[in-house]
Design an enzyme around this catalytic site. Structure first.
Site, PDB file in Angstrom:
ATOM      1  N   HIS A  45      18.979  57.040  -6.242  1.00 39.77           N
ATOM      2  CA  HIS A  45      20.060  56.057  -6.375  1.00 39.77           C
ATOM      3  C   HIS A  45      21.249  56.312  -5.441  1.00 39.77           C
ATOM      4  CE1 HIS A  45      18.179  54.961 -10.274  1.00 39.77           C
ATOM      5  NE2 HIS A  45      18.131  56.249 -10.514  1.00 39.77           N
ATOM      6  N   ASP A  46      21.871  57.470  -5.584  1.00 38.26           N
ATOM      7  CA  ASP A  46      23.214  57.675  -5.050  1.00 38.26           C
ATOM      8  C   ASP A  46      23.349  57.619  -3.531  1.00 38.26           C
ATOM      9  OD1 ASP A  46      23.937  59.997  -7.740  1.00 38.26           O
ATOM     10  OD2 ASP A  46      24.143  57.831  -7.636  1.00 38.26           O
TER      11      ASP A  46
ATOM     12  N   ASP B 171      28.500  63.396  -9.739  1.00 38.85           N
ATOM     13  CA  ASP B 171      28.117  64.223 -10.887  1.00 38.85           C
ATOM     14  C   ASP B 171      26.777  64.911 -10.603  1.00 38.85           C
ATOM     15  OD1 ASP B 171      26.466  61.840 -13.147  1.00 38.85           O
ATOM     16  OD2 ASP B 171      26.664  61.809 -10.961  1.00 38.85           O
TER      17      ASP B 171
ATOM     18  N   PHE C 217      23.250  54.117 -16.437  1.00 37.05           N
ATOM     19  CA  PHE C 217      23.869  55.336 -16.959  1.00 37.05           C
ATOM     20  C   PHE C 217      25.352  55.466 -16.586  1.00 37.05           C
ATOM     21  CE2 PHE C 217      24.110  59.521 -18.647  1.00 37.05           C
ATOM     22  CZ  PHE C 217      24.874  60.258 -17.760  1.00 37.05           C
ATOM     23  N   ASN C 218      25.703  55.280 -15.320  1.00 36.26           N
ATOM     24  CA  ASN C 218      27.090  55.486 -14.904  1.00 36.26           C
ATOM     25  C   ASN C 218      28.033  54.504 -15.604  1.00 36.26           C
ATOM     26  OD1 ASN C 218      26.399  57.594 -13.180  1.00 36.26           O
ATOM     27  ND2 ASN C 218      26.208  56.266 -11.390  1.00 36.26           N
TER      28      ASN C 218
ATOM     29  N   THR D  73      29.511  57.983  -7.371  1.00 38.24           N
ATOM     30  CA  THR D  73      28.082  57.996  -7.720  1.00 38.24           C
ATOM     31  C   THR D  73      27.841  58.598  -9.109  1.00 38.24           C
ATOM     32  OG1 THR D  73      27.703  60.163  -6.677  1.00 38.24           O
ATOM     33  CG2 THR D  73      27.417  58.184  -5.299  1.00 38.24           C
TER      34      THR D  73
ATOM     35  N   ASN E 250      25.743  63.464 -15.319  1.00 37.70           N
ATOM     36  CA  ASN E 250      24.378  64.019 -15.384  1.00 37.70           C
ATOM     37  C   ASN E 250      24.337  65.333 -16.148  1.00 37.70           C
ATOM     38  OD1 ASN E 250      23.044  62.007 -13.917  1.00 37.70           O
ATOM     39  ND2 ASN E 250      23.749  62.890 -11.981  1.00 37.70           N
TER      40      ASN E 250
ATOM     41  N   ASP F 188      22.778  62.697  -6.463  1.00 33.24           N
ATOM     42  CA  ASP F 188      24.120  62.965  -5.915  1.00 33.24           C
ATOM     43  C   ASP F 188      24.034  64.040  -4.829  1.00 33.24           C
ATOM     44  OD1 ASP F 188      24.251  62.542  -9.016  1.00 33.24           O
ATOM     45  OD2 ASP F 188      26.204  61.871  -8.298  1.00 33.24           O
TER      46      ASP F 188
HETATM   47  O1  RIB Z   1      21.627  55.476 -13.224  1.00 32.02           O
HETATM   48  C1  RIB Z   1      21.581  56.296 -12.086  1.00 32.02           C
HETATM   49  C2  RIB Z   1      22.869  57.037 -11.910  1.00 32.02           C
HETATM   50  O2  RIB Z   1      23.086  57.873 -13.042  1.00 32.02           O
HETATM   51  C3  RIB Z   1      22.851  57.997 -10.709  1.00 32.02           C
HETATM   52  O3  RIB Z   1      24.143  58.131 -10.203  1.00 32.02           O
HETATM   53  C4  RIB Z   1      22.392  59.299 -11.294  1.00 32.02           C
HETATM   54  O4  RIB Z   1      22.858  60.434 -10.554  1.00 32.02           O
HETATM   55  C5  RIB Z   1      23.056  59.248 -12.644  1.00 32.02           C
HETATM   56  O5  RIB Z   1      24.383  59.702 -12.470  1.00 32.02           O
HETATM   57 CA    CA Z   2      25.115  60.356  -9.974  1.00 33.68          CA
END
Ligand code: RIB
Ligand code: CA
Length: 315
Positions: A242-243, A13, A168-169, A127, A42, A18
Site C-alpha cells: 500500500h504505502d 507506522d 485500517f488507517n 501512510t 500497525n 511503510d
Molecule cells: O490498510 C493499509 C494501511 O494500514 C497501510 O498503511 C498499512 O501499513 C497499515 O498501516
Molecule cells: Ca502504514
C-alpha cells in the site's frame, strides 16, 4: 537527489509497507526526505519508532530526523495492526540495531520546523493513522501555508480491510481524517481501490531477492511475512504493498490516474465507522475536497520501487 526533487515529510507506522515507502523515498532522485514522523497503527508507537530508526539505519540514512508522534487516536481507543505486521510490527528478517535516535522534538514540532525551514512548500505523506497531521493542522496553523499538499494512504472508494467498510488507517482515527479533509489544504487520497493493484507477486519478490545486496534480501523477506499475513487474513495470493503508492504518486504522477471528488469519512457509524464515502459521480453536488487515486501503472510502480531499493542497497 535531483534539483527538482519534491521535499516530503513521511508520517508512518512501520509496518512492512511503510518500510518499503521509506526506502523508496530514500532511493528516488525525485524525493527529498526531510524527515520521518511516527504514529501508532500497525504496532505501538514505540515499536513503530524503533522500526523507523532501524529502516533508516538499513537505508544508510541516519541523518534523517525522526519525530515521535501519537500513541493513540484523537478520539476512541487504538486497535493495533500487529495481527498483520507481527509482534514487532516489522516481523521477518533480523534488522540492524538503530544507529540513530529519535529527535528530541516530537512529531508536530519537527513537522513545523521542517515546514518553516524549507525554501519551498513541503508535501506531507501520511501512510498510517493521520493523527499527527491532524494535530499539526489544529496546533500549528501558522505553518500550514508551507504545506504543498497532503498525500495520504487510507480509505477506499470501495470496501475496507480492517472492518468490512473501513480501511485500517482511516478506521484507526476517522476524526483525524475529518480534520484533514476539512482543512482546505490540497489532499490526495490513495485508497485500497488503488493499492490493491500494487501486488507483490512472486515475480516481484524474486526481483527484490535478486538484488545483489542486503536491502533486496530484507525487502523480499518482508514481503514473505507480509504475504503470509495477507493470505491468512484476507486470502490474498500476493500482498498489496500500500504505502509506497503514496510516495510513487509524487515520483510518477502520470502513472497514477486521479479524479477530483468529494470525500467524507464516517465517524458515527455503528458498523461503518472509519469508512470513506467517495462521491465519484457528484451525487451530493458538493465541491471536490480531494484528488482520489483510481488507476496505477503497475509496471512503472514496481520498476520504480525496485530501482530505488537498488540505489539504497548499492549505496
Ligand atoms: O490498510 C493499509 C494501511 O494500514 C497501510 O498503511 C498499512 O501499513 C497499515 O498501516
Ligand atoms: Ca502504514
Amino acid at each position: 537527489m535531483s534539483s527538482t526533487a519534491v521535499p516530503i515529510i513521511l508520517d508512518c507506522d512501520p509496518g512492512h509497507d511503510d518500510a518499503i515507502a521509506i526506502l523508496l523515498a530514500l532511493g528516488s532522485p525525485s524525493i527529498d526526505l526531510l524527515g520521518v514522523t511516527t504514529t501508532f497503527g500497525n504496532c505501538s508507537l514505540a515499536d513503530a519508532t524503533r522500526n523507523a530508526l532501524q529502516v533508516l539505519t538499513l537505508g544508510g540514512a541516519t541523518h534523517v530526523p525522526v519525530g515521535q508522534g501519537a500513541s493513540g487516536p484523537l478520539a476512541g481507543t487504538a486497535e493495533l495492526g500487529n495481527y498483520v505486521h507481527g509482534v514487532s510490527g516489522l516481523d521477518g528478517p533480523a534488522m540492524p540495531a538503530p544507529a540513530c535516535d529519535v529527535d528530541e522534538r516530537g512529531a508536530v514540532q519537527l513537522m513545523a520546523d521542517l515546514l518553516s525551514g524549507s525554501a519551498v512548500p513541503v508535501t506531507l505523506v501520511a501512510t498510517g493513522p493521520i493523527t499527527n497531521v491532524a494535530a499539526l493542522i489544529q496546533d500549528r496553523p501558522d505553518v500550514l501555508p508551507r504545506v504543498r499538499e497532503i498525500v495520504f494512504m487510507g480509505g477506499s472508494t470501495e470496501r475496507g480491510n480492517h472492518s468490512p467498510y473501513a480501511e485500517f488507517n482511516t478506521y484507526s482515527d476517522p476524526e483525524a481524517l475529518e480534520v484533514v479533509l476539512s482543512a482546505g489544504l490540497p489532499v490526495t487520497m490513495v485508497g485500497l481501490n488503488l493499492t490493491h493493484q500494487a501486488l507483490a507477486t512472486p515475480d516481484v519478490v524474486a526481483a527484490m531477492r535478486a538484488l545483489p545486496h542486503e536491502v533486496g534480501r530484507i525487502a523480499s523477506e518482508w514481503m514473505g511475512f507480509f504475504g503470509s499475513s495477507y493470505s491468512r487474513v484476507w486470502n490474498f495470493d500476493a500482498p498489496p504493498v500500500h504505502d509506497p503508492c503514496a510516495v510513487f504518486q509524487l515520483i510518477e504522477p502520470e502513472a497514477v490516474r486521479c479524479v477530483d471528488a468529494f470525500v467524507a469519512v464516517e465517524t458515527a457509524g455503528t458498523w461503518t465507522r472509519g469508512a470513506t464515502a467517495v462521491d465519484l459521480f457528484h451525487r451530493w453536488g458538493r465541491d471536490a475536497n480531494a484528488r482520489v487515486a483510481v488507476e496505477l501503472d503497475v509496471e512503472s510502480y514496481w520498476s520504480t520501487v525496485l530501482a530505488a531499493l537498488d540505489v539504497v542497497g548499492g549505496a
